[in-house]
Structures are given as structure tokens and as C-alpha cells.
Scaffold this motif. Sequence first.
Motif, mmCIF file in Angstrom:
data_model
loop_
_atom_site.group_PDB
_atom_site.id
_atom_site.type_symbol
_atom_site.label_atom_id
_atom_site.label_comp_id
_atom_site.label_asym_id
_atom_site.label_seq_id
_atom_site.Cartn_x
_atom_site.Cartn_y
_atom_site.Cartn_z
ATOM 1 N N GLN A 23 5.238 -8.814 10.556
ATOM 2 C CA GLN A 23 4.897 -7.415 10.422
ATOM 3 C C GLN A 23 5.714 -6.911 9.256
ATOM 4 N N VAL A 24 6.801 -7.014 9.352
ATOM 5 C CA VAL A 24 7.918 -6.437 8.156
ATOM 6 C C VAL A 24 7.501 -7.297 6.889
ATOM 7 N N ARG A 25 7.303 -8.761 6.682
ATOM 8 C CA ARG A 25 6.831 -9.280 5.579
ATOM 9 C C ARG A 25 5.567 -8.490 4.967
ATOM 10 N N GLY A 26 4.775 -8.390 6.116
ATOM 11 C CA GLY A 26 3.572 -7.588 5.570
ATOM 12 C C GLY A 26 3.626 -6.104 5.145
ATOM 13 N N LEU A 27 4.763 -5.621 5.517
ATOM 14 C CA LEU A 27 5.322 -4.032 5.208
ATOM 15 C C LEU A 27 5.893 -4.392 3.763
ATOM 16 N N ASP A 36 -0.853 3.327 -0.171
ATOM 17 C CA ASP A 36 -0.498 4.394 0.194
ATOM 18 C C ASP A 36 0.491 4.734 1.166
ATOM 19 N N CYS A 37 1.244 5.946 0.787
ATOM 20 C CA CYS A 37 2.363 6.175 1.830
ATOM 21 C C CYS A 37 2.082 6.179 3.327
ATOM 22 N N ILE A 38 0.775 6.684 3.532
ATOM 23 C CA ILE A 38 0.590 7.007 5.027
ATOM 24 C C ILE A 38 0.187 5.608 5.444
ATOM 25 N N GLU A 39 -0.373 4.549 4.955
ATOM 26 C CA GLU A 39 -0.386 3.338 5.320
ATOM 27 C C GLU A 39 1.097 2.717 5.573
ATOM 28 N N VAL A 40 1.951 2.712 4.560
ATOM 29 C CA VAL A 40 3.281 2.179 4.935
ATOM 30 C C VAL A 40 3.825 2.973 6.166
#
Length: 90
Positions: A23-27, A36-40
Motif C-alpha cells: 500500500q505504501v509503495r502504491g501511495l 489528486d490530493c484527496i485520493e492520496v
Amino acid sequence: MSLCGTDQDKERVVKRLRRIEGQVRGLCAMVEQDKDCIEVLRQINSVSGALRGVWTQVIGDHLRGCIAKSLVEHDEKLIDELMEHLGNIR
């Protein structure tokens, strides 16, 4: 001190941490791709929740295993360590 609990408990923690690692790699990729900021922010919230889940599992294993054993042995050192840790959580 090693992780308290069974090999199955340890395996479950490792699997969860590997999932979080993905998940962190995907982030990181999302940030690199200017998502988009909201997705991040949603992904950060998801990762934080996953880490809280692992924390809950490990502390539960610690209480059921290590702390329970230390109480039987009348050794309060681990309890003091845990109390100090909990006092330092931000």
C-alpha cells in the motif's frame, strides 16, 4: 524481546505488514503520478488504519503472552515498559 505469540500469530503480522508495504509503495506511486490530493489522503488514511490494526494485534499478543507470563512470574518490568510506551504514543 521478540514478538510474543505463536508462529501463526507472527505469520499473520508479517502478512499484514507486507500488505501495508505494498500500500505504501502504491501511495508513493500516486504522489509521483500527481494524483489528486484527496485520493492520496484516502490512501494515507487506509494505510494508517491498517497499521493501527497491526498495532492492536501485536499489543493483544503481547498482553496475552508476554505480560501474562510476567504476571505469573511476579515481574512487573514488562508492564512498566508497556506503560512507558503507551505514555509516549502521539
